[in-house]
Design an enzyme around this catalytic site. Structure first.
Site, PDB file in Angstrom:
ATOM      1  N   ARG A  85      12.165  -4.388   4.996  1.00 54.94           N
ATOM      2  CA  ARG A  85      11.668  -3.054   4.653  1.00 54.94           C
ATOM      3  C   ARG A  85      12.372  -1.948   5.435  1.00 54.94           C
ATOM      4  O   ARG A  85      12.622  -2.087   6.628  1.00 54.94           O
ATOM      5  CB  ARG A  85      10.172  -3.022   4.963  1.00 54.94           C
ATOM      6  N   ARG A 100     -10.194   0.164   8.818  1.00 54.91           N
ATOM      7  CA  ARG A 100      -9.573  -1.101   9.189  1.00 54.91           C
ATOM      8  C   ARG A 100     -10.443  -1.901  10.152  1.00 54.91           C
ATOM      9  O   ARG A 100     -10.043  -2.991  10.561  1.00 54.91           O
ATOM     10  CB  ARG A 100      -8.234  -0.840   9.866  1.00 54.91           C
ATOM     11  N   LYS A 156       0.845  -1.211   0.000  1.00 56.92           N
ATOM     12  CA  LYS A 156       0.000   0.000   0.000  1.00 56.92           C
ATOM     13  C   LYS A 156       0.876   1.256   0.000  1.00 56.92           C
ATOM     14  O   LYS A 156       0.670   2.166  -0.783  1.00 56.92           O
ATOM     15  CB  LYS A 156      -0.930   0.024   1.217  1.00 56.92           C
ATOM     16  N   ARG A 187      10.848   0.583  10.645  1.00 59.90           N
ATOM     17  CA  ARG A 187       9.728   1.004  11.493  1.00 59.90           C
ATOM     18  C   ARG A 187       9.695   0.162  12.754  1.00 59.90           C
ATOM     19  O   ARG A 187       9.950  -1.030  12.705  1.00 59.90           O
ATOM     20  CB  ARG A 187       8.406   0.821  10.717  1.00 59.90           C
ATOM     21  N   ARG A 205       0.290  -7.691  13.718  1.00 61.50           N
ATOM     22  CA  ARG A 205      -0.418  -6.863  12.715  1.00 61.50           C
ATOM     23  C   ARG A 205      -1.127  -7.746  11.690  1.00 61.50           C
ATOM     24  O   ARG A 205      -2.240  -7.444  11.269  1.00 61.50           O
ATOM     25  CB  ARG A 205       0.574  -5.924  12.030  1.00 61.50           C
TER      26      ARG A 205
HETATM   27  P1  AMP Z   1       0.287   1.430   8.209  1.00 59.79           P
HETATM   28  O1  AMP Z   1       1.332   2.455   7.915  1.00 59.79           O
HETATM   29  O2  AMP Z   1      -0.946   1.606   7.386  1.00 59.79           O
HETATM   30  O3  AMP Z   1       0.826   0.030   8.189  1.00 59.79           O
HETATM   31  O4  AMP Z   1      -0.181   1.703   9.724  1.00 59.79           O
HETATM   32  C1  AMP Z   1       0.735   1.589  10.791  1.00 59.79           C
HETATM   33  C2  AMP Z   1      -0.010   1.411  12.100  1.00 59.79           C
HETATM   34  O5  AMP Z   1      -0.825   2.563  12.355  1.00 59.79           O
HETATM   35  C3  AMP Z   1      -0.972   0.245  12.135  1.00 59.79           C
HETATM   36  O6  AMP Z   1      -0.338  -0.989  12.434  1.00 59.79           O
HETATM   37  C4  AMP Z   1      -1.927   0.693  13.239  1.00 59.79           C
HETATM   38  O7  AMP Z   1      -1.351   0.504  14.521  1.00 59.79           O
HETATM   39  C5  AMP Z   1      -2.042   2.184  12.998  1.00 59.79           C
HETATM   40  N1  AMP Z   1      -3.158   2.489  12.069  1.00 59.79           N
HETATM   41  C6  AMP Z   1      -3.068   3.007  10.815  1.00 59.79           C
HETATM   42  N2  AMP Z   1      -4.283   3.140  10.265  1.00 59.79           N
HETATM   43  C7  AMP Z   1      -5.165   2.676  11.200  1.00 59.79           C
HETATM   44  C8  AMP Z   1      -6.568   2.512  11.225  1.00 59.79           C
HETATM   45  N3  AMP Z   1      -7.353   2.843  10.176  1.00 59.79           N
HETATM   46  N4  AMP Z   1      -7.128   1.994  12.342  1.00 59.79           N
HETATM   47  C9  AMP Z   1      -6.384   1.649  13.410  1.00 59.79           C
HETATM   48  N5  AMP Z   1      -5.049   1.749  13.450  1.00 59.79           N
HETATM   49  C10 AMP Z   1      -4.436   2.255  12.351  1.00 59.79           C
END
Ligand code: AMP
Length: 228
Positions: free
Chosen positions: A140, A101, A26, A173, A184
């Site tokens: 990554r 999500r 993504k 990260r 996750r």
């Molecule tokens: P990402 O960069 O999309 O992988 O998001 C990193 C982290 O941010 C996720 O593992 C969640 O802990 C948090 N996060 C991002 N978007 C959401 C969402 N829509 N709902 C809940 N937690 C989120």
């Protein structure tokens, strides 16, 4: 005539959702796609990481969950997205990456779209086997300044450890360590996968994209799935 009625007459930009498990690509594809389509890129994970980097109250609250590989509570995420979608640049389309999500978030998005027919133009869902996702996340590196994503084996930076786009030092990260990655992926299965059934039940158009292969090859599939 109301603004929402005028918007229905005017040609709308696209409202797109990019969906998929951690490691599906993504972050790699969404920024490029939004730029090519001329729509804002709204990535909740990036917004949280920026807030964490700045040490804001939002960043401190979200950071506790993110470091453990857990989802941030719905009320926090929904407020963040509602504020972002209310800005003028999102009036004529957007690409949302990483939201909704959970079913609660999906319902809230549906409510906020009610004025515009209550649905998005397309949901793109990137798919890859779990073993591929785990391997990608382990290799990554992300730029903490501009958030460009690199990968040791599939998308290495020109100079090791340095971002091609802005020259900052790359970092892993905190939620890409092995335990957080497994959590996750489990959270995705348990809480996010059911959101696809929610979209299906409402007949929001879903396009599945195979996310295994070379970066450009996958991007071409995504462009085809977006259509026109
Ligand atoms: P990402 O960069 O999309 O992988 O998001 C990193 C982290 O941010 C996720 O593992 C969640 O802990 C948090 N996060 C991002 N978007 C959401 C969402 N829509 N709902 C809940 N937690 C989120």
């Amino acid at each position: 005539m109301s603004i929402s009625a005028l918007r229905k007459l005017a040609p709308m930009g696209k409202r797109l959702l990019l969906f998929g498990p951690p490691g599906a690509g993504k972050g790699t594809h969404s920024r490029r796609l939004a730029r090519d389509l001329g729509i804002p890129h709204i990535a909740t994970g990036e917004m949280f990481r920026e807030a964490m980097g700045r040490g804001t109250p939002l960043g401190r609250e979200a950071g506790e969950y993110i470091r453990r590989g857990e989802l941030v509570p719905d009320d926090v995420v929904v407020r963040l997205v509602a504020e972002r979608l209310s800005r003028p640049d999102a009036a004529d389309g957007y690409l949302i990456d990483g939201f909704p999500r959970t079913l609660g978030q999906a319902r809230s998005l549906e409510r906020s779209l009610a004025d515009e027919g209550g649905q998005v133009d397309r949901v793109l869902t990137l798919e890859a086997p779990r073993a591929v996702l785990v391997e990608r996340l382990a290799g990554r590196f992300t730029c903490p300044r501009c958030q460009t994503v690199f990968n040791r084996s599939t998308r290495a930076p020109r100079v090791q450890g340095i971002c091609d786009a802005c020259g900052a030092a790359l970092a892993q990260r905190p939620d890409d360590d092995e335990a957080a990655v497994q959590r996750r992926l489990d959270e995705y299965q348990a809480k996010t996968q059911p959101v696809l059934d929610f979209f299906r039940a409402r007949q929001w158009p879903i396009e599945r994209v195979d996310s295994v292969g070379q970066v450009d090859e996958i991007y071409t599939r995504i462009r085809d799935a977006v259509g026109d």
